[in-house]
Design an enzyme around this catalytic site. Structure first.
Site, short mmCIF file in Angstrom:
data_model
loop_
_atom_site.label_atom_id
_atom_site.label_comp_id
_atom_site.label_asym_id
_atom_site.label_seq_id
_atom_site.Cartn_x
_atom_site.Cartn_y
_atom_site.Cartn_z
N TRP A 171 -10.02 0.32 -5.28
CA TRP A 171 -9.52 1.64 -4.90
C TRP A 171 -8.10 1.86 -5.46
O TRP A 171 -7.72 2.95 -5.83
CB TRP A 171 -9.51 1.72 -3.37
N LYS B 187 4.24 2.06 -2.32
CA LYS B 187 4.68 3.26 -3.06
C LYS B 187 6.13 3.56 -2.66
O LYS B 187 7.00 3.86 -3.46
CB LYS B 187 3.78 4.47 -2.72
N SER C 132 0.81 -1.21 0.00
CA SER C 132 0.00 0.00 0.00
C SER C 132 0.86 1.27 0.00
O SER C 132 1.73 1.40 -0.84
CB SER C 132 -0.95 -0.06 1.19
N HIS D 265 -7.51 -5.81 -0.23
CA HIS D 265 -6.30 -5.03 0.01
C HIS D 265 -5.55 -5.60 1.22
O HIS D 265 -5.96 -5.36 2.36
CB HIS D 265 -6.76 -3.60 0.27
C1 GTR Z 1 -5.40 4.44 1.71
C2 GTR Z 1 -4.82 5.27 0.62
C3 GTR Z 1 -4.09 4.42 -0.34
C4 GTR Z 1 -3.23 3.38 0.32
C5 GTR Z 1 -3.75 2.89 1.65
C6 GTR Z 1 -2.76 2.26 2.61
O1 GTR Z 1 -6.18 5.14 2.59
O2 GTR Z 1 -5.86 5.95 0.00
O3 GTR Z 1 -3.36 5.22 -1.24
O4 GTR Z 1 -1.92 3.76 0.41
O5 GTR Z 1 -4.32 3.89 2.39
O6 GTR Z 1 -1.60 2.63 2.70
O7 GTR Z 1 -3.20 1.39 3.35
#
Ligand code: GTR
Length: 430
Positions: A359, A272, A268, A409
């Site tokens: 998402w 990045k 997540s 996720h």
């Molecule tokens: C979310 C965000 C994503 C992702 C995620 C995470 O809220 O919108 O870009 O990075 O968090 O890191 O769990």
């Protein structure tokens, strides 16, 4: 005086409420309909900003890579204001017989200082007993090193943490309750059995994940009177990536580690980070981004799921301030995230998606790998040749690797099984 204070508090309260509702309403407008993805042109990686064609790996490395890297550095993740060497590292604890007797454990404090200010963070290492110099996965965890495995010897960090009921985190403090709570997500035993080591760091020790630039690593670089980075300087993602490069400085010194075989990993927001760290520090042998989405592997110009406007409003501290120029203005971007993937070339890079993680735009994550492939070809490496996404659980294990699995996720055992198989081919046995 008192009245002025109350008015100010009320005003600030209303302001933050309205900013929150702007962010929420942008999020509720997120598009999940493929037929509504705007038409866009994907920036050609083999043509420079000046319009010159790139034909060879050498031209890529001398002309195109530097200008793309410069763009991501100054317009998106933000530049690190200076060099900072580790002042000192200390092994604060080590033990054998870890992970069911198969590994050594080491906890190492890394200290840096600059301008009279100090920062320390801890690296937890597990190294397989039967390997002299282990290839490694290096990645941040979200809730403290002790979350990755149920090992009573792992110290609990004192750093600020986001509250989380599941892990018993209240008042921003990590506790015993989360010890071993993400064993399933980390699969340390699988890594050790396959002959890999793990190095992990609690990301909040390098920079707490909140919109506050008075803590973490940033202040060590401030000039007199400065209280936040300049418009082209590092946000939190770049700061976390910096932490991984310092961890690499340490790993190069550790006799149990093969520093030429260290792969960054992250999920997540930390996916990045893993990509950006892999790009800026070519000592890393590869990078894995698990469900990294917007600002990670996903193409921004598709505006599918999370968009730049949404992410920059919700997390104003992640990217540099210059990046706001592209909020709801993705057309103006002279790059897209396929260029970030290509900046890893010729080193292997793994992009992973989850079916229910819309998402993060799985298709946009996949396409980044597809569009980065021509750059890998310049180096004689293979990537993703088919523009059609592979089916669920049909991994592609080339230098540019990709899979999409069922579910949400998260990081799962399936994900780690793929990363290990792929790393065996492209890192360990190289
Ligand atoms: C979310 C965000 C994503 C992702 C995620 C995470 O809220 O919108 O870009 O990075 O968090 O890191 O769990």
């Amino acid at each position: 005086m008192k009245r002025l204070k109350i008015t100010t508090i009320l005003f600030l309260g209303l302001l933050s409420l309205s900013l929150q509702s702007i962010a929420q309403s942008a999020a509720s407008r997120a598009n999940y309909d493929e037929s509504k993805v705007p038409e866009f042109e994907i920036p050609d990686l083999l043509t420079s900003f000046e319009g010159e064609a790139i034909h060879t790996a050498r031209e890529w490395e001398t002309m195109r890579r530097p200008e793309l890297l410069d763009f991501f550095t100054n317009q998106m993740y933000g530049k690190i204001p200076g060099d900072l060497a580790i002042t000192k590292w200390e092994v604060i604890e080590e033990g054998t017989g870890a992970i069911n007797g198969k590994a050594k454990r080491k906890q190492v404090d890394i200290h840096v200082e600059n301008n009279g200010k100090k920062l320390s963070f801890n690296i937890l290492l597990y190294l397989p007993n039967n390997v002299e110099k282990a290839p490694m996965f290096l990645g941040y965890n979200f809730y403290g090193n002790h979350i990755v495995y149920n090992d009573p010897n792992i110290r609990i960090s004192n750093a600020w943490a986001r509250n989380n009921n599941t892990y018993g985190i209240t008042e921003h403090r990590l506790t015993e309750e989360s010890r071993g709570a993400q064993t399933e997500n980390w699969q340390v035993e699988k890594m050790i059995d396959a002959g890999y080591g793990l190095a992990t760091i609690y990301y909040g020790e390098v920079d707490p994940d909140r919109d506050d630039f008075s803590d973490g690593i940033h202040p060590l670089f401030y000039n007199e009177g400065q209280d936040k980075p300049l418009d082209n300087e590092w946000g939190a993602i770049s700061a976390w990536a910096w932490g991984l490069t310092k961890a690499m400085d340490y790993l190069e010194q550790d006799p149990g580690v093969d520093a030429s075989k260290v792969v960054t990993f992250g999920h997540s927001r930390l996916g990045k980070t893993s990509l950006w760290a892999g790009v800026v520090d070519e000592r890393f042998a590869g990078a894995i981004s698990n469900n990294s989405g917007c600002g990670g592997a996903a193409l921004s110009k598709r505006k599918f799921g999370e968009t730049l406007e949404i992410i920059n409003n919700a997390f104003p501290h992640w990217f540099c301030d210059n990046f706001n120029i592209y909020n709801d203005n993705e057309e103006a971007l002279p790059v897209d995230q396929h260029a970030l993937i290509a900046l890893m070339a010729p080193r292997p890079v793994y992009i992973a998606s989850a079916e229910e993680d819309q998402w993060a735009d799985p298709k946009g994550e996949f396409l980044s790998g597809f569009y980065a492939t021509p750059v890998y070809k310049l180096f004689g490496k293979s990537g993703i040749d088919d523009e059609q996404m592979p089916g669920i659980h049909h991994p592609i294990h080339n230098s540019v690797a990709y899979h999409i699995r069922s579910g949400k996720h998260a990081v799962t055992a399936y994900d780690w099984e793929q990363y290990i198989k792929w790393a065996d081919i492209h890192v360990k046995n190289q």
